[in-house]
Design an enzyme around this catalytic site. Structure first.
Site, PDB file in Angstrom:
ATOM      1  N   MET A  30      -6.448  -5.904  -1.331  1.00  0.00           N
ATOM      2  CA  MET A  30      -5.032  -6.082  -1.652  1.00  0.00           C
ATOM      3  C   MET A  30      -4.174  -5.223  -0.714  1.00  0.00           C
ATOM      4  O   MET A  30      -3.008  -4.967  -0.997  1.00  0.00           O
ATOM      5  CB  MET A  30      -4.768  -5.732  -3.109  1.00  0.00           C
ATOM      6  CG  MET A  30      -5.510  -6.669  -4.057  1.00  0.00           C
ATOM      7  SD  MET A  30      -4.715  -6.850  -5.647  1.00  0.00           S
ATOM      8  CE  MET A  30      -4.837  -5.182  -6.267  1.00  0.00           C
ATOM      9  N   LEU A  33      -4.529  -0.134   2.901  1.00  0.00           N
ATOM     10  CA  LEU A  33      -5.925   0.222   3.160  1.00  0.00           C
ATOM     11  C   LEU A  33      -6.149   1.735   3.207  1.00  0.00           C
ATOM     12  O   LEU A  33      -5.288   2.491   3.642  1.00  0.00           O
ATOM     13  CB  LEU A  33      -6.375  -0.405   4.483  1.00  0.00           C
ATOM     14  CG  LEU A  33      -6.283  -1.934   4.552  1.00  0.00           C
ATOM     15  CD1 LEU A  33      -6.815  -2.441   5.875  1.00  0.00           C
ATOM     16  CD2 LEU A  33      -7.050  -2.583   3.393  1.00  0.00           C
ATOM     17  N   HIS A  34      -7.324   2.122   2.738  1.00  0.00           N
ATOM     18  CA  HIS A  34      -7.731   3.525   2.767  1.00  0.00           C
ATOM     19  C   HIS A  34      -9.198   3.590   3.151  1.00  0.00           C
ATOM     20  O   HIS A  34      -9.834   2.555   3.407  1.00  0.00           O
ATOM     21  CB  HIS A  34      -7.457   4.170   1.402  1.00  0.00           C
ATOM     22  CG  HIS A  34      -8.045   3.431   0.244  1.00  0.00           C
ATOM     23  ND1 HIS A  34      -9.393   3.228   0.097  1.00  0.00           N
ATOM     24  CD2 HIS A  34      -7.469   2.796  -0.812  1.00  0.00           C
ATOM     25  CE1 HIS A  34      -9.631   2.548  -1.005  1.00  0.00           C
ATOM     26  NE2 HIS A  34      -8.469   2.259  -1.582  1.00  0.00           N
ATOM     27  N   GLY A  36     -11.844   3.897   1.575  1.00  0.00           N
ATOM     28  CA  GLY A  36     -12.756   3.048   0.785  1.00  0.00           C
ATOM     29  C   GLY A  36     -12.831   1.656   1.385  1.00  0.00           C
ATOM     30  O   GLY A  36     -13.924   1.110   1.623  1.00  0.00           O
ATOM     31  N   HIS A  37     -11.669   1.067   1.650  1.00  0.00           N
ATOM     32  CA  HIS A  37     -11.647  -0.259   2.278  1.00  0.00           C
ATOM     33  C   HIS A  37     -12.329  -0.207   3.653  1.00  0.00           C
ATOM     34  O   HIS A  37     -13.088  -1.108   4.016  1.00  0.00           O
ATOM     35  CB  HIS A  37     -10.206  -0.733   2.496  1.00  0.00           C
ATOM     36  CG  HIS A  37      -9.409  -0.909   1.242  1.00  0.00           C
ATOM     37  ND1 HIS A  37      -8.301  -0.152   0.958  1.00  0.00           N
ATOM     38  CD2 HIS A  37      -9.550  -1.778   0.203  1.00  0.00           C
ATOM     39  CE1 HIS A  37      -7.778  -0.538  -0.196  1.00  0.00           C
ATOM     40  NE2 HIS A  37      -8.528  -1.517  -0.683  1.00  0.00           N
ATOM     41  N   GLY A 147     -16.702  -3.257  -3.111  1.00  0.00           N
ATOM     42  CA  GLY A 147     -16.985  -1.857  -3.419  1.00  0.00           C
ATOM     43  C   GLY A 147     -17.512  -1.692  -4.829  1.00  0.00           C
ATOM     44  O   GLY A 147     -17.112  -2.404  -5.751  1.00  0.00           O
ATOM     45  N   SER A 186      -5.766   2.832  -3.836  1.00  0.00           N
ATOM     46  CA  SER A 186      -4.391   2.621  -3.367  1.00  0.00           C
ATOM     47  C   SER A 186      -3.410   3.203  -4.380  1.00  0.00           C
ATOM     48  O   SER A 186      -2.316   3.625  -4.025  1.00  0.00           O
ATOM     49  CB  SER A 186      -4.110   1.124  -3.203  1.00  0.00           C
ATOM     50  OG  SER A 186      -5.066   0.550  -2.343  1.00  0.00           O
TER      51      SER A 186
END
Ligand code: AMP
Length: 282
Positions: A30, A33-34, A36-37, A147, A186
């Site tokens: 979604m 982005l961080h 994790g993405h 994830g 996020s």
């Protein structure tokens, strides 16, 4: 990196890549982005020749009182991240291109979706499955990466792939965490300084669960009550949505940890709902 905005162009592009013998990989997100993405994108990059990252804040998975309109967005930054990770295609459709005004077909899962987040967010997984099914039909990936932070979502997507015969291999990635253990999300940007400090209690309670299990406690009631106490003891006050221990395969409540058990929780820190989980008994 190509930026594709229409479903039809995306479908064409994937089809010709597949005809050319390329493996197509998809990382649905979604946006905002961080790390994790990015860990998912890096994993997918190794498994395909055409890497597609989708950015779409899916209205169908938000309840009427949830944060759809204020969900954080930064498409320019997302683009830079994706480029850096050698994404081939950034698929960012408009809502009206994904959902016709009279859209009326949805995907429901009726076994794994009832508890945990499904109980507190009615309709959420119907929205998730519908958009993931649509993305699978649009991008036609051979492999898609999700994830383990959203453990219930992952199990439900695996079930959809099995039950609806999607020709997609689901690959999973571990939970990426901040240095103090908070699962990256996020939504963490919603937290004030004090709330951010308080948010580590989710991770701490999961570590307590793992310690108790390692030292021989198998009774999930005892473990859950210790986790609850740990969370409720801090300040400022937080609201526990749920702390559950469920069998990893069936997502049904587990009284004792005798098989892989998903211990998952959702907690409101102020107005922000955060989730985290661990699997014990593997
Ligand atoms: P979202 O953008 O929140 O819909 O998430 C897109 C994908 O990234 C989902 O498969 C999530 O499970 C995954 N994801 C989000 N946060 C993390 C994290 N901290 N670690 C690993 N995967 C994550």
């Amino acid at each position: 990196m190509k930026i594709v905005r229409s479903a039809r162009s995306m479908q064409k592009l994937s089809r010709s890549a597949k005809l050319a013998g390329k493996t197509v990989g998809l990382v649905p997100t979604m946006g905002f982005l961080h790390e994790g993405h990015l860990s998912l994108i890096r994993k997918a990059r190794k498994k395909c020749e055409l890497l597609v990252v989708s950015l779409f804040v899916n209205p169908a998975q938000f309840g009427p009182d949830e944060d759809f309109s204020r969900y954080p967005r930064d498409p320019a930054r997302d683009r830079r991240f994706c480029e850096k990770e050698k994404t081939d295609v950034l698929f960012c459709p408009k809502t009206r291109d994904v959902y016709c005004p009279d859209h009326s077909v949805f995907v429901n899962e009726n076994d794994l979706s009832g508890g945990l987040c499904g109980a507190s967010r009615p309709g959420h997984f119907r929205g998730v499955l519908t958009v993931v099914a649509k993305l699978f039909n649009i991008v036609q990936p051979d492999v898609a990466v999700f994830g383990r932070k959203d453990a219930q979502q992952l199990r439900i997507i695996e079930r959809m792939v099995r039950d609806l015969n999607f020709p997609v291999r689901i690959v999973t990635a571990p939970i990426a965490r901040e240095s103090d253990g908070l699962a990256i999300s996020s939504r963490n940007v919603y937290l004030s300084g004090r709330e951010r400090a308080r948010a580590v209690c989710l991770r701490e309670s999961l570590c307590l669960c793992k310690r108790m299990y390692r030292r021989g406690t198998k009774d999930t009631r005892v473990i859950k009550s210790a986790m609850k106490k740990l969370i409720e003891n801090g300040s400022p006050r937080v609201d526990i949505d749920y702390i559950e221990a469920v069998d990893y395969a069936t997502l049904k409540p587990a009284k004792k940890i005798v098989a892989p058990t998903l211990v998952a929780l959702a907690v409101y820190i102020g107005k922000t709902r955060l989730i985290d989980n661990t699997v014990v008994g593997e």
